[in-house]
Design a protein around this motif. Structure first.
Motif, PDB file in Angstrom:
ATOM      1  N   ILE A  11       0.842  -1.194   0.000  1.00  0.00           N
ATOM      2  CA  ILE A  11       0.000   0.000   0.000  1.00  0.00           C
ATOM      3  C   ILE A  11       0.880   1.248   0.000  1.00  0.00           C
ATOM      4  CG2 ILE A  11      -1.688   1.314   1.357  1.00  0.00           C
ATOM      5  CD1 ILE A  11      -2.606  -1.537   2.369  1.00  0.00           C
ATOM      6  N   GLN A  12       0.514   2.194  -0.851  1.00  0.00           N
ATOM      7  CA  GLN A  12       1.270   3.427  -0.979  1.00  0.00           C
ATOM      8  C   GLN A  12       0.368   4.631  -0.701  1.00  0.00           C
ATOM      9  OE1 GLN A  12       3.678   3.988  -4.429  1.00  0.00           O
ATOM     10  NE2 GLN A  12       3.725   1.809  -4.963  1.00  0.00           N
ATOM     11  N   THR A  13       0.994   5.758  -0.462  1.00  0.00           N
ATOM     12  CA  THR A  13       0.312   7.041  -0.503  1.00  0.00           C
ATOM     13  C   THR A  13       1.310   8.061  -1.020  1.00  0.00           C
ATOM     14  OG1 THR A  13      -1.058   8.634   0.715  1.00  0.00           O
ATOM     15  CG2 THR A  13       0.818   7.705   1.887  1.00  0.00           C
ATOM     16  N   MET A  14       0.837   9.312  -1.145  1.00  0.00           N
ATOM     17  CA  MET A  14       1.691  10.379  -1.665  1.00  0.00           C
ATOM     18  C   MET A  14       1.617  11.572  -0.725  1.00  0.00           C
ATOM     19  SD  MET A  14       1.839  11.909  -5.514  1.00  0.00           S
ATOM     20  CE  MET A  14       3.194  12.987  -6.016  1.00  0.00           C
ATOM     21  N   TRP A  15       2.775  12.167  -0.448  1.00  0.00           N
ATOM     22  CA  TRP A  15       2.844  13.338   0.416  1.00  0.00           C
ATOM     23  C   TRP A  15       2.040  14.469  -0.228  1.00  0.00           C
ATOM     24  CZ3 TRP A  15       4.675  13.198   5.197  1.00  0.00           C
ATOM     25  CH2 TRP A  15       4.906  14.404   5.874  1.00  0.00           C
ATOM     26  N   LYS A  16       1.217  15.138   0.581  1.00  0.00           N
ATOM     27  CA  LYS A  16       0.227  16.065   0.033  1.00  0.00           C
ATOM     28  C   LYS A  16       0.711  17.506  -0.081  1.00  0.00           C
ATOM     29  CE  LYS A  16      -3.270  13.013   0.099  1.00  0.00           C
ATOM     30  NZ  LYS A  16      -4.204  12.714  -0.973  1.00  0.00           N
ATOM     31  N   ASP A  17       1.802  17.859   0.569  1.00  0.00           N
ATOM     32  CA  ASP A  17       2.214  19.260   0.647  1.00  0.00           C
ATOM     33  C   ASP A  17       3.633  19.437   0.138  1.00  0.00           C
ATOM     34  OD1 ASP A  17      -0.204  20.098   2.101  1.00  0.00           O
ATOM     35  OD2 ASP A  17       0.639  18.901   3.746  1.00  0.00           O
ATOM     36  N   SER A  18       4.001  20.692  -0.048  1.00  0.00           N
ATOM     37  CA  SER A  18       5.403  20.981  -0.342  1.00  0.00           C
ATOM     38  C   SER A  18       6.236  20.690   0.907  1.00  0.00           C
ATOM     39  CB  SER A  18       5.568  22.438  -0.775  1.00  0.00           C
ATOM     40  OG  SER A  18       5.112  23.306   0.248  1.00  0.00           O
ATOM     41  N   LEU A  19       7.535  20.556   0.715  1.00  0.00           N
ATOM     42  CA  LEU A  19       8.411  20.154   1.814  1.00  0.00           C
ATOM     43  C   LEU A  19       9.590  21.110   1.879  1.00  0.00           C
ATOM     44  CD1 LEU A  19       8.675  17.717   3.850  1.00  0.00           C
ATOM     45  CD2 LEU A  19      10.244  16.699   2.183  1.00  0.00           C
ATOM     46  N   SER A  20       9.870  21.604   3.083  1.00  0.00           N
ATOM     47  CA  SER A  20      11.027  22.475   3.281  1.00  0.00           C
ATOM     48  C   SER A  20      11.904  21.901   4.384  1.00  0.00           C
ATOM     49  CB  SER A  20      10.580  23.888   3.656  1.00  0.00           C
ATOM     50  OG  SER A  20       9.966  23.900   4.931  1.00  0.00           O
ATOM     51  N   VAL A  21      13.093  22.433   4.510  1.00  0.00           N
ATOM     52  CA  VAL A  21      14.029  21.946   5.528  1.00  0.00           C
ATOM     53  C   VAL A  21      13.426  22.063   6.924  1.00  0.00           C
ATOM     54  CG1 VAL A  21      16.282  22.336   6.596  1.00  0.00           C
ATOM     55  CG2 VAL A  21      16.061  22.419   4.108  1.00  0.00           C
ATOM     56  N   SER A  22      12.669  23.119   7.167  1.00  0.00           N
ATOM     57  CA  SER A  22      12.071  23.314   8.493  1.00  0.00           C
ATOM     58  C   SER A  22      10.986  22.288   8.804  1.00  0.00           C
ATOM     59  CB  SER A  22      11.490  24.725   8.605  1.00  0.00           C
ATOM     60  OG  SER A  22      10.444  24.915   7.661  1.00  0.00           O
ATOM     61  N   ASP A  23      10.504  21.588   7.787  1.00  0.00           N
ATOM     62  CA  ASP A  23       9.435  20.603   7.978  1.00  0.00           C
ATOM     63  C   ASP A  23       9.953  19.199   8.287  1.00  0.00           C
ATOM     64  OD1 ASP A  23       7.564  22.565   7.209  1.00  0.00           O
ATOM     65  OD2 ASP A  23       7.756  22.017   5.093  1.00  0.00           O
ATOM     66  N   LEU A  24      11.240  18.975   8.194  1.00  0.00           N
ATOM     67  CA  LEU A  24      11.752  17.614   8.119  1.00  0.00           C
ATOM     68  C   LEU A  24      11.485  16.798   9.385  1.00  0.00           C
ATOM     69  CD1 LEU A  24      15.117  18.053   6.180  1.00  0.00           C
ATOM     70  CD2 LEU A  24      12.860  17.396   5.323  1.00  0.00           C
ATOM     71  N   GLU A  25      11.681  17.359  10.542  1.00  0.00           N
ATOM     72  CA  GLU A  25      11.481  16.578  11.762  1.00  0.00           C
ATOM     73  C   GLU A  25      10.013  16.172  11.920  1.00  0.00           C
ATOM     74  OE1 GLU A  25      13.070  18.208  15.321  1.00  0.00           O
ATOM     75  OE2 GLU A  25      15.107  18.430  14.522  1.00  0.00           O
ATOM     76  N   ALA A  26       9.101  17.106  11.678  1.00  0.00           N
ATOM     77  CA  ALA A  26       7.676  16.776  11.753  1.00  0.00           C
ATOM     78  C   ALA A  26       7.305  15.762  10.689  1.00  0.00           C
ATOM     79  CB  ALA A  26       6.833  18.039  11.610  1.00  0.00           C
ATOM     80  N   ALA A  27       7.881  15.907   9.494  1.00  0.00           N
ATOM     81  CA  ALA A  27       7.597  14.961   8.414  1.00  0.00           C
ATOM     82  C   ALA A  27       8.066  13.562   8.780  1.00  0.00           C
ATOM     83  CB  ALA A  27       8.271  15.419   7.123  1.00  0.00           C
ATOM     84  N   ALA A  28       9.238  13.443   9.381  1.00  0.00           N
ATOM     85  CA  ALA A  28       9.766  12.131   9.765  1.00  0.00           C
ATOM     86  C   ALA A  28       8.859  11.451  10.781  1.00  0.00           C
ATOM     87  CB  ALA A  28      11.173  12.273  10.324  1.00  0.00           C
ATOM     88  N   ILE A  29       8.316  12.219  11.729  1.00  0.00           N
ATOM     89  CA  ILE A  29       7.397  11.659  12.723  1.00  0.00           C
ATOM     90  C   ILE A  29       6.126  11.159  12.044  1.00  0.00           C
ATOM     91  CG2 ILE A  29       5.924  12.237  14.685  1.00  0.00           C
ATOM     92  CD1 ILE A  29       8.161  14.211  15.554  1.00  0.00           C
TER      93      ILE A  29
END
Length: 363
Positions: free
Chosen positions: A26-44
């Motif tokens: 099963i896959q999904t796709m990230w819905k938003d743009s991604l910046s360096v400041s987002d990385l820790e929250a994105a990893a969680i």
């Protein structure tokens, strides 16, 4: 049976095997743009998606800067990440400098064969698989013209895929998967049926631009259950105008439905929670909607083969859900926790989540 393609398995990236007799991924796709400041929250959040049953996560990569940010994220997580590339093959080349596990390119807009050749050379050197992603909205120019002249969209999708497969085969690159995405149910089914007869490549299946939650789940279910029941499809994405979490849940439930239709097919088997809940009516004494909404991500993340019942009142409470391993219902300010139809706890409504968590952890 399709061939097997390994995704990840290098550095810290857990391997995922797609095709053959491996379980449907099963896959999904990230819905938003991604910046360096987002990385820790994105990893969680990625860890949460993985615990819910997501096997691959795809990111749109529109420019070199996005490739470099995704590359930093890929170092932080163990789930295989996929870079989705359109128009500029140099972005794909840059992505492959990082532990990005798979590249998706669109033959309708990636450019000349020389550019594809450069991508294949680097992918081959790094053992990085590629998904050939054909979209009805971005077919090669000659096939768009033929569709305007009466060619069926499903036939055009399959032909575009076959052209790219032939080029990959001539190059000697075998680590490819294929998707043919259309917003129509019939085109999705027909294109995959055509290609499944002509190639042993693993197929990524799904209805694209399927709509909001209810409509999108209905349309994807109609297409995916048809294909999976015929043995077509090795990895799925339920495309929704909704959250990534709901895409993963919908994908899990569609594969679980396929398991009920074909119980002997090990590709559809998946350990996890089965949730049953009543729709709620004027008799309800317990907020099934609110409770289900709060608990759904937690329940889908549990590595337990259990059935959980979330029921609205005494009419369809413990007795109707007597086969559930654990359930919850209520009336007034009292909430009942039950197991296999027998009430084991009565608690105040404001303690319901705490008591329910205590009991489910005992299972």
């Amino acid at each position: 049976m399709s061939k097997v393609v390994k995704i990840g398995g290098f550095s810290h990236i857990h391997p995922v095997f797609i095709g053959g007799d491996h379980p449907v991924v099963i896959q999904t796709m990230w819905k938003d743009s991604l910046s360096v400041s987002d990385l820790e929250a994105a990893a969680i959040r990625i860890d949460t998606l993985k615990s819910m049953g997501c096997g691959l996560l795809r990111f749109a990569v529109p420019d070199i800067t996005s490739a470099e940010v995704l590359g930093q994220l890929a170092v932080m997580v163990s789930m295989p990440l996929v870079a989705d590339i359109h128009f500029d093959y140099k972005i794909a080349l840059r992505c492959m400098d990082f532990p990005i596990a798979k590249i998706r390119i669109n033959p309708g807009n990636i450019g000349s064969k020389d550019k594809v050749h450069a991508v294949l050379e680097k992918a081959s050197a790094g053992n990085i698989p590629i998904r050939i992603g054909v979209n009805a909205g971005s077919l090669p120019q000659d096939l768009r013209q033929r569709v305007e002249q009466g060619m069926k969209t499903c036939e055009a999708l399959a032909e575009a895929a076959q052209r790219e497969i032939a080029y990959f085969d001539d190059f000697g690159f075998t680590g490819y998967l294929v998707s043919m995405k259309a917003s129509g149910i019939a085109d999705t089914i027909s294109a995959n049926r055509i290609l499944a007869k002509k190639t042993g490549a693993p197929l990524h299946v799904g209805v694209t631009e399927a709509g909001p939650l209810t409509a999108g789940v209905a349309r994807n279910t109609a297409a995916l259950l048809t294909l999976l029941s015929e043995g077509i499809g090795d990895t799925v994405r339920v495309s929704l105008s909704d959250t990534m979490e709901n895409e993963v849940i919908a994908g899990r439930e569609i594969v679980a439905a396929a398991a009920q239709i074909a119980p002997d097919n090990a590709r559809f088997r998946r350990r996890g929670v089965n949730i049953i809940s009543c729709p709620r009516c004027g008799r309800h004494g317990f907020d099934t909607h609110g409770f289900t909404s709060r608990w759904m991500p937690k329940l889908y993340a549990l590595d337990k083969d259990i059935t959980v019942a979330i029921m609205g009142c005494e009419v369809n409470g413990p007795v109707e859900a007597k086969n559930a391993d654990i359930g919850i219902t209520g009336a007034g300010d009292k909430v009942l926790i039950f197991k296999h139809g027998k009430i084991i706890k009565t608690t105040a409504a404001d303690q319901a989540d705490t008591v329910f968590e205590e009991e489910i952890n005992k299972l």
